[in-house]
Design an enzyme around this catalytic site. Structure first.
Site, mmCIF file in Angstrom:
data_model
loop_
_atom_site.group_PDB
_atom_site.id
_atom_site.type_symbol
_atom_site.label_atom_id
_atom_site.label_comp_id
_atom_site.label_asym_id
_atom_site.label_seq_id
_atom_site.Cartn_x
_atom_site.Cartn_y
_atom_site.Cartn_z
ATOM 1 N N ARG A 195 0.854 -1.191 0.000
ATOM 2 C CA ARG A 195 0.000 0.000 0.000
ATOM 3 C C ARG A 195 0.890 1.242 0.000
ATOM 4 O O ARG A 195 2.108 1.148 0.100
ATOM 5 C CB ARG A 195 -0.917 0.013 1.241
ATOM 6 N N ARG A 221 -6.905 -0.517 -7.247
ATOM 7 C CA ARG A 221 -7.342 0.525 -6.316
ATOM 8 C C ARG A 221 -7.503 1.811 -7.122
ATOM 9 O O ARG A 221 -6.560 2.242 -7.782
ATOM 10 C CB ARG A 221 -6.346 0.717 -5.162
ATOM 11 N N GLN A 231 -3.247 2.080 10.352
ATOM 12 C CA GLN A 231 -1.935 2.175 9.708
ATOM 13 C C GLN A 231 -0.970 3.044 10.509
ATOM 14 O O GLN A 231 0.240 2.855 10.438
ATOM 15 C CB GLN A 231 -2.068 2.729 8.284
ATOM 16 N N ASP A 271 -2.520 10.463 -2.042
ATOM 17 C CA ASP A 271 -2.721 9.391 -3.015
ATOM 18 C C ASP A 271 -3.076 9.945 -4.392
ATOM 19 O O ASP A 271 -2.876 9.269 -5.386
ATOM 20 C CB ASP A 271 -3.815 8.444 -2.526
ATOM 21 N N LYS A 323 -5.503 9.557 3.000
ATOM 22 C CA LYS A 323 -6.218 8.644 3.893
ATOM 23 C C LYS A 323 -7.303 9.387 4.662
ATOM 24 O O LYS A 323 -7.088 10.478 5.174
ATOM 25 C CB LYS A 323 -5.220 7.999 4.855
#
Length: 381
Positions: free
Chosen positions: A64, A98, A212, A253, A264
């Protein structure tokens, strides 16, 4: 298929087991991943022998983080070529694993283009596979170098915004070596501050629902000897109110052309808190995370993940009653619906600066980002 190898955590240096590596054992080329769903208790490597195994690893978050997904996608195309799979089909499957992380698509298409160009130039299948692998390795190296430059630019910006050092930095999710070919993005800046003796405290959001921050950022901070404290996401407001946060550092991202930042979920509330409390909110990401084809934040596709990630407590590698490794313990009534976006979007007016390997953009505007991307392309060429 993916096999697993388990390593002991004892006496391991932070970079001893890389997040991703290409290996060529006698039985054939493989892509080896450090399974991030099993951290921090176990260091388990997943050995992907085919593209479907890598797609599954991406979807389950075994691998990830935006930059690392780009590297994984490129290696996945090379794996398809070396193993004799249909490269274009594999590339499409990888690119769609994703939807929000633009780096994944960038890495996939870069290796795919190298493969196609080799075939068009008269290379055979083996030579075309080598071209795809070379593209993946080049991307891997470039990301490692970009990480170092982001750390330098980010630390310089922090010192400009917060003269005197002694920084207290709040971060969200995980942005270190586990998401990068180098030492990361936002975490790399904090690590640079630590090494320079200018980090007083790293505040680590747990980062619900998959933790995370608690599992991965705390793991990296501990292994690097950083002063850090873990907090629940909803405790951040009280930290700001008490004047205990000097800056917020997060990754990204996808960054839209107007400077909107998808990161996130939980990042946007931090940006709102930071603005109210007059604290810099800084995004650290490579230029490849800027997507000029996405005009604004409303155009960013936000990945919606399974509800069980919210209705269950995820218990990786812990043998609890009725729960397998990577499964969870129910905490909500059976049938409870859950809202579980993987990301949220922060508008550019709440972002103090975007730090890339080519420098920082502040204030964040579409024009400044376009100029940065154009400069990056000139450097690459």
């Amino acid at each position: 298929m993916a096999d697993q190898y388990v390593h002991s955590r004892e006496d391991k240096a932070p970079t001893e087991i890389p997040a991703i590596r290409w290996d060529e054992p006698p039985e054939g080329s493989v892509l080896v991943l450090l399974d991030q769903t099993r951290l921090p208790a176990e260091e388990v490597e997943l050995v992907c022998t085919d593209p479907p195994a890598l797609v599954e690893a991406i979807r389950t978050l075994a691998v990830r983080g935006a930059p690392l997904l780009g590297i994984a996608g490129a290696y996945g195309v090379a794996l398809a070529a070396v193993r004799g799979f249909d490269v274009d089909d594999a590339a499409d499957a990888l690119a769609s694993a994703r939807p929000t992380a633009v780096n994944l698509v960038h890495g996939v298409r870069r290796a795919q283009s190298a493969h196609r160009a080799a075939l068009a130039g008269g290379s055979d299948q083996e030579q075309a596979a080598e071209a795809a692998l070379a593209a993946a390795r080049a991307l891997h190296q470039e990301d490692a170098e970009a990480s170092g430059r982001m750390a330098e630019h980010g630390l310089a910006l922090l010192d400009e915004l917060l003269p005197g050092g002694n920084h207290r930095i709040l971060t969200h999710c995980n942005t270190g070596a586990l998401v990068s070919g180098g030492e990361g993005t936002a975490f790399a800046v904090a690590l640079a501050a630590h090494r320079a003796g200018r980090l007083r405290r790293l505040w680590v959001d747990e980062t619900r629902p998959l933790l995370q921050g608690a599992r991965l950022t705390a793991y990296e901070a501990a292994r690097n000897g950083m002063a850090y404290t873990l907090l629940t996401d909803n405790a951040a407001g009280s930290l700001f109110s008490a004047g205990e946060v000097d800056a917020v550092l997060v990754g990204a991202d996808r960054i839209a052309a107007d400077g909107s930042v998808a990161n996130k979920v939980g990042s946007y509330p931090l940006a709102v808190l930071a603005r109210y409390h007059h604290v810099p909110f800084v995004v650290v990401a490579p230029v490849t995370t800027v997507d000029p084809d996405t005009p604004d934040g409303a155009s960013i596709e936000v990945e919606q993940r399974a509800g069980h990630e919210v209705t269950e407590l995820i218990a990786p590698q812990v043998p609890v009653a009725g729960a397998e490794a990577g499964g969870g313990i129910p905490v909500a009534p059976l049938g409870t619906q859950a809202y579980n976006p993987a990301f949220d979007v922060t508008p550019p007016e709440l972002v103090t600066a975007i730090v890339t390997e080519e420098g920082a953009v502040s204030p964040v505007t579409a024009e400044a980002l376009a100029e940065l991307c154009a400069r990056s392309r000139q450097v690459t060429i």
